[in-house]
Design an enzyme around this catalytic site. Structure first.
Site: not given
Lengths: 442, 442
Positions: A319, A323, A326, A263, A199, A330, A343, A315, A305, A221
């Site tokens: 935030r 993206n 993205h 990026e 955990r 994606h 990516h 987010e 960032k 993330k």
């Protein structure tokens, strides 16, 4: 009427070969109404200038640190950028030769046991160096390692289980520290494993690609892909520190270098016009791996960032602007098969599509469209999706994007002068359909 | 010298048959030094009395709430216990017929989409009722469900992936709500899935077993098992609310009822002597499912759990005391195969072992040892591990327990008068070896 986009053609190739890129050509319509540039509430923050970069949220300092155990070493100029998240704040160290200075790592290791998570490409290059940095003058620490296969196609639950298996077989306990040594895939998987093992245990990011150094290693993330979509399973989980040894870029393939620059370009487009102008002037130096140009681009990207993450860790709005490109990207990664396109390559093509859509909505003028196409081509990045992508493939993957809310797909689109963007579901759906049709044959 | 423990014999049987339990007999030595009852710093909090139960941390209130959409229903006495965790605080609603009162659930549903996670045993009994409670007078909400196999042996990554598959195929987004409908296994898995789906969505606990109602649904511990140990992969992730409809216990098999009572007994032993005395007097009523006895036991257990979780959410110390008997118990569950012994059965045997060890250390007197054995036998719970368990099996699994820190296994042991315990690695290892040998044939 529709923009003509010659598709970027990528021969499927193994990861460390240079792909055959055929740069695209864009012909943008001039008949679209450009007078509709009304602004609605934007999540945008002010661009980060040299002065704001040293404010209370972003603490970028340079310091000369001696390696305490290797007096022969030259002092190294190191920049520290702070990610300000209250009691979960952490530093990003940026500099040349940091892995030769054990103190940076050792001050963030909790407990006596460390698990380094890396891959088959990076391990032969840097694993010994990292183990040395963890243990030199520190004999109480023992280090285990798990070496995963390399590539986005392995960012899945089966591979993640190998990390848990190793951790449990090694009888690591809650006081251990995980270390992510590699690119974005390794960082995302190691971070998620650290969040879930017992955990939650501590972890450290040592990114070795531009992509990871300027983006994925910062901000917490973490996660893995699902066969139906990218990063759909994961956690927000912050590291103890990010250690960026810019020397690790010396072994990075050109294709990976360019992928990371996608990026870097993003930060300029969404919130840092001054940085974008700098990139336009210095792209050749970046591609030639000029150390000072790379170091500056990494630092400034991390500052952007860090500021965004400090303001909106989970987010809820701002935030999401990170993206840009993205959502389309994606879909491309999923459509061609994870690992076939890097990516950043998919993000570059996705950025062109987002910019195209912004232009169709009348939110930006054509000079910005041209500058985006030009800089991506200069960076040897694709500017259109691969030919196999269809409108339906885009729509199918985009429907499970994390930015869908109550059935509405929200997108990051440029709006206004360079450096401004919006995160919104309030756009004319026809513009998206037009963009998809312009970039897809069917 | 060693305590003689006739092993509890369990015929392996399907889950909903009553196991053949042969209660154990304990013969404790009387020669052990009982004068060594020195106390060291305990993490214990004061026992929860009726007055402290209404302090700022634990807000237990009773209210008569009308079901707004079913005027024919009788008003129901409902107790609310608050888990105080700042902006992540949430209520535990306890009462009869709560699933017939949609407002309790609906006020905590975020967004328009709900995924109910349940199992093959519970779904035929309560799924329709829960779907009705979610949607009655609330036509904008749509409910999906995923029905998992029933049992601890399915609390694994493969089964967890079915939840992600369903959520993604159903195109759920970040504004959805997961609902855990079932016992501890369902609650732990649904909670972990909610923590990781799209990096975190809201979830609600509807526990339908005593075990889940008095313990596992409260406090945000979620996770799955690994073949080498229990709950080794998971997250601390709090629900929006816990809804305990005590009517769901009407369909609970006797064996499951007893299993949950093991955790009720635990609260008395570690921190609430008054509650333990109440249990000694009311065990027969609990086993006979007297509604008011069960409601009181659930409420008081939740108050204890809520207070501990509020003080130590991430288990830095105090919260670990809730694991009395669990380190031995987890080894039993792993050793006999997940699902063969119910969690509470293993905890009961583990509690006897922890109490035996506490006695060998001279930390408690023999009257308490006898009371623990008596109440567990009265509750028809095992008081020794199964015969197949060996000393090596215990040691092997206990070595990967989450309470190991830098190689040292910390245990929860009783110390002092009833209601006092310690969480410590500072004990004579010989006592543990003696306990293991006393309860294992090899």
């Amino acid at each position: 009427m529709a923009s003509a986009a010659t598709n970027f053609s990528l021969s499927l190739c193994t990861k460390h070969q240079t792909p055959i890129l055929k740069p695209s050509f864009f012909f943008y319509p001039t008949t679209t109404n450009n007078n509709n540039n009304h602004f609605f509430k934007s999540n945008k923050c002010p661009s980060l200038s040299a002065s704001t970069a040293r404010n209370s949220r972003i603490c970028a300092t340079s310091s000369r640190l001696m390696d305490p155990s290797a007096a022969k070493s030259e002092p190294t100029l190191t920049t520290t950028v702070l990610v300000d998240l209250g009691d979960r704040s952490y530093p990003i160290y940026i500099g040349s030769g940091l892995l030769d200075q054990p103190d940076y790592l050792q001050r963030h290791v909790h407990g006596k046991r460390v698990l380094v998570v890396t891959n088959k490409t990076v391990a032969p290059l840097y694993l010994d160096k990292v183990v040395d940095a963890l243990t030199r003058g520190n004999p109480n620490v023992s280090v285990e390692s798990v070496i995963l296969p390399d590539g986005e196609q392995y960012k899945d639950m089966d591979t993640l289980m190998k990390v848990f298996d190793k951790a449990i077989e090694s009888r690591l306990d809650r006081r251990c520290t995980f270390v992510a040594l590699g690119g974005g895939v390794i960082g995302d998987m190691c971070g998620f494993a650290a969040s879930a093992f017992l955990r939650g245990v501590n972890f450290i990011q040592i990114p070795t690609t531009v992509m990871a150094q300027v983006d994925s290693s910062v901000g917490g993330k973490t996660g893995i892909n699902h066969s139906l979509g990218k990063n759909l399973i994961g956690a927000f989980y912050q590291p103890q520190c990010v250690l960026i040894d810019t020397d690790t870029l010396n072994t990075l393939p050109d294709r990976e270098l360019a992928s990371g620059i996608a990026e870097v370009i993003k930060y300029g487009l969404i919130r840092d016009a001054e940085f974008f102008v700098w990139q336009e002037k210095n792209m050749q130096a970046l591609l030639a791996r000029d150390p000072s140009a790379l170091a500056y681009a990494i630092k400034r990207s991390c500052e952007n960032k860090a500021e965004v993450v400090s303001l909106d860790e989970k987010e809820s709005g701002l935030r999401a602007t990170l993206n840009l490109g993205h959502t389309f990207g994606h879909a491309i990664e999923n459509g061609v098969g994870y690992g076939q396109w890097l990516h950043g390559e998919a993000v570059a093509a996705g950025t062109v599509m987002a910019v195209d859509m912004s232009y169709r909505l009348g939110w930006i003028d054509d000079s910005l469209v041209k500058r985006v196409g030009d800089i991506l081509k200069h960076a040897k990045l694709p500017t259109a999706p691969p030919e196999i992508m269809t409108v339906d493939m885009f729509k199918s993957v985009m429907a499970v994007d994390k930015k869908v809310a109550d059935g509405l797909l929200r997108l990051i689109l440029l709006k206004g002068p360079l450096g401004n963007c919006v995160f919104t579901g309030d756009y004319d759906k026809k513009a998206m359909d037009d963009t998809l049709r312009a970039f897809c044959k069917s």
